[in-house]
Design an enzyme around this catalytic site. Structure first.
Site, PDB file in Angstrom:
ATOM      1  N   HIS A 127       0.793  -1.239   0.000  1.00  0.00           N
ATOM      2  CA  HIS A 127       0.000   0.000   0.000  1.00  0.00           C
ATOM      3  C   HIS A 127       0.821   1.282   0.000  1.00  0.00           C
ATOM      4  CE1 HIS A 127      -2.220  -3.296   1.989  1.00  0.00           C
ATOM      5  NE2 HIS A 127      -3.123  -2.944   1.120  1.00  0.00           N
ATOM      6  N   ARG A 172      -1.987  11.073  14.921  1.00  0.00           N
ATOM      7  CA  ARG A 172      -3.196  11.265  14.112  1.00  0.00           C
ATOM      8  C   ARG A 172      -3.733  12.671  14.363  1.00  0.00           C
ATOM      9  NH1 ARG A 172      -8.036  10.854  11.925  1.00  0.00           N
ATOM     10  NH2 ARG A 172      -9.895  10.953  13.230  1.00  0.00           N
ATOM     11  N   GLY A 210      -7.067  14.609  13.416  1.00  0.00           N
ATOM     12  CA  GLY A 210      -8.354  14.392  12.772  1.00  0.00           C
ATOM     13  C   GLY A 210      -9.441  15.325  13.263  1.00  0.00           C
ATOM     14  N   GLU A 233     -14.622   9.495  17.055  1.00  0.00           N
ATOM     15  CA  GLU A 233     -14.006   9.505  15.732  1.00  0.00           C
ATOM     16  C   GLU A 233     -13.869   8.037  15.336  1.00  0.00           C
ATOM     17  OE1 GLU A 233      -9.919   8.888  15.624  1.00  0.00           O
ATOM     18  OE2 GLU A 233     -11.038   7.635  17.036  1.00  0.00           O
ATOM     19  N   MET A 234     -13.007   7.693  14.384  1.00  0.00           N
ATOM     20  CA  MET A 234     -13.100   6.337  13.854  1.00  0.00           C
ATOM     21  C   MET A 234     -11.771   5.598  13.649  1.00  0.00           C
ATOM     22  SD  MET A 234     -16.289   6.948  11.206  1.00  0.00           S
ATOM     23  CE  MET A 234     -16.875   5.259  11.349  1.00  0.00           C
ATOM     24  N   ASP A 275     -18.145  18.887  15.028  1.00  0.00           N
ATOM     25  CA  ASP A 275     -19.592  18.912  15.257  1.00  0.00           C
ATOM     26  C   ASP A 275     -19.866  18.415  16.665  1.00  0.00           C
ATOM     27  OD1 ASP A 275     -18.650  16.428  13.633  1.00  0.00           O
ATOM     28  OD2 ASP A 275     -20.390  15.714  14.732  1.00  0.00           O
TER      29      ASP A 275
HETATM   30  N1  HPA Z   1     -18.678  10.381  14.284  1.00  0.00           N
HETATM   31  C1  HPA Z   1     -17.570   9.758  13.868  1.00  0.00           C
HETATM   32  N2  HPA Z   1     -16.526  10.390  13.394  1.00  0.00           N
HETATM   33  C2  HPA Z   1     -16.572  11.736  13.351  1.00  0.00           C
HETATM   34  C3  HPA Z   1     -17.683  12.441  13.780  1.00  0.00           C
HETATM   35  C4  HPA Z   1     -18.788  11.734  14.272  1.00  0.00           C
HETATM   36  O1  HPA Z   1     -19.812  12.297  14.671  1.00  0.00           O
HETATM   37  N3  HPA Z   1     -17.432  13.776  13.604  1.00  0.00           N
HETATM   38  C5  HPA Z   1     -16.188  13.852  13.078  1.00  0.00           C
HETATM   39  N4  HPA Z   1     -15.654  12.628  12.930  1.00  0.00           N
END
Ligand code: HPA
Length: 237
Positions: free
Chosen positions: A6, A89, A91, A181-182, A206
Site C-alpha cells: 500500500h 493522528r 483528525g 471519531e473512527m 460537530d
Molecule cells: N462520528 C464519527 N466520526 C466523526 C464524527 C462523528 O460524529 N465527527 C467527526 N468525525
C-alpha cells in the site's frame, strides 16, 4: 518488505515521525502550507504522503483513510516496514460532552472502541488502548502554550458512523467519553504491538450534544491550530 502493498516509498523516504490526517488531500495541504521542500513519497490508491522539513527536522504527513481497518493497514506498514517511531493522528471528531465545544481540541489519552480489532491478539480479556505518555505530555504542553481551548481524556473510536442504535452514543457519554471519531484505538493498538509511539488529537467539527456543526472556513482555522500543535509536538520529541 518495502515497497509494501500500500506504500510505494523507498527506504529512507519517510521520516521517523508521521502526522496522519484521515483525508489524503489534508496531507497535501499540510505539506504545501507547513513543510519546507516537501516531496511526495506515496500515491498508491491516492493515499498521498509527503516528507519535508519543519523547523529543521524531517517530518512526514500521510493520509490514513477512514476507519480502523484503513488506519490499521497504513500504521502497521509505517511502524513495521518503514521503521517509523511516532505517528500522530490529526483528525476531526464529534463532541459527546457539553463542555467540549466545536473548534475545541481534544487530546486522546485513551481510546475506547466498539471494534473487534484487538481480537487478533487472542487476549484473555480486554486491551485498554492508550496514548504514548511522552507524546501526550509534550502535546499538552504545546496546547497550553498555544492558548487554544483543549481537553484531555477518553475518546471513542467507532466502526459505525450511521448507527442503527440511536442510544449507543449516550452510553459512552455517561462514562465521560469526550468525543467520537473512527481510527485512534486501532492506531494505539498497532503502536503498542510494535513497541512504538502514537497519539491522536482532534479538532471538534460537530457536537452530538448540541447538534452544532462548524463551517468549512471555521474547520480550516481550527485545523491550523491543531497542525501547529502537532508539528511543535513532533519536533520536541
Ligand atoms: N462520528 C464519527 N466520526 C466523526 C464524527 C462523528 O460524529 N465527527 C467527526 N468525525
Amino acid at each position: 518488505m518495502i515497497p509494501t502493498p500500500h506504500i510505494e516509498a523507498q527506504s529512507g523516504h519517510i521520516a521517523k515521525t508521521v502526522l496522519m490526517p484521515g483525508d489524503p488531500l489534508r496531507a497535501k495541504f499540510v505539506a504545501e502550507n507547513f513543510l519546507e521542500n516537501p516531496t511526495q513519497f506515496n500515491g498508491v490508491r491516492g493515499m498521498l504522503g509527503f516528507t519535508g522539513k519543519y523547523k529543521g527536522a524531517d517530518i512526514s504527513v500521510m493520509g490514513s483513510g477512514m476507519g480502523i481497518p484503513s488506519m490499521g493497514i497504513y500504521s502497521y506498514e509505517l511502524f513495521n516496514f518503514y521503521n517509523v517511531d511516532n505517528i500522530i493522528r490529526i483528525g476531526t471528531a464529534g463532541a459527546m460532552q457539553p463542555e467540549v465545544q466545536v473548534r475545541d481540541i481534544v487530546i486522546a489519552q485513551g481510546a475506547c472502541t466498539n471494534s473487534d480489532y484487538s481480537r487478533q491478539f487472542n487476549l484473555p480479556g480486554y486491551f485498554a488502548p492508550i496514548a504514548s505518555y511522552g507524546l501526550l505530555s509534550a502535546c499538552v504542553e504545546k496546547a497550553k502554550a498555544h492558548g487554544v481551548s483543549y481537553h484531555v481524556g477518553n475518546i471513542l473510536s467507532s466502526d459505525i458512523f450511521y448507527d442503527d442504535d440511536k442510544t449507543a452514543n449516550e452510553k459512552w457519554c455517561k462514562l465521560g467519553v469526550l468525543c467520537v471519531e473512527m481510527e485512534t484505538s486501532g492506531l494505539y493498538m498497532n503502536a503498542a504491538r510494535a513497541s512504538k509511539n502514537a497519539l491522536g488529537i482532534f479538532t471538534i467539527s460537530d457536537s452530538l450534544v448540541t447538534g452544532e456543526a462548524t463551517t468549512s472556513a471555521e474547520r480550516q482555522s481550527a485545523f491550523t491550530a491543531m497542525m501547529e500543535i502537532a508539528l511543535e509536538t513532533a519536533v520536541s520529541i
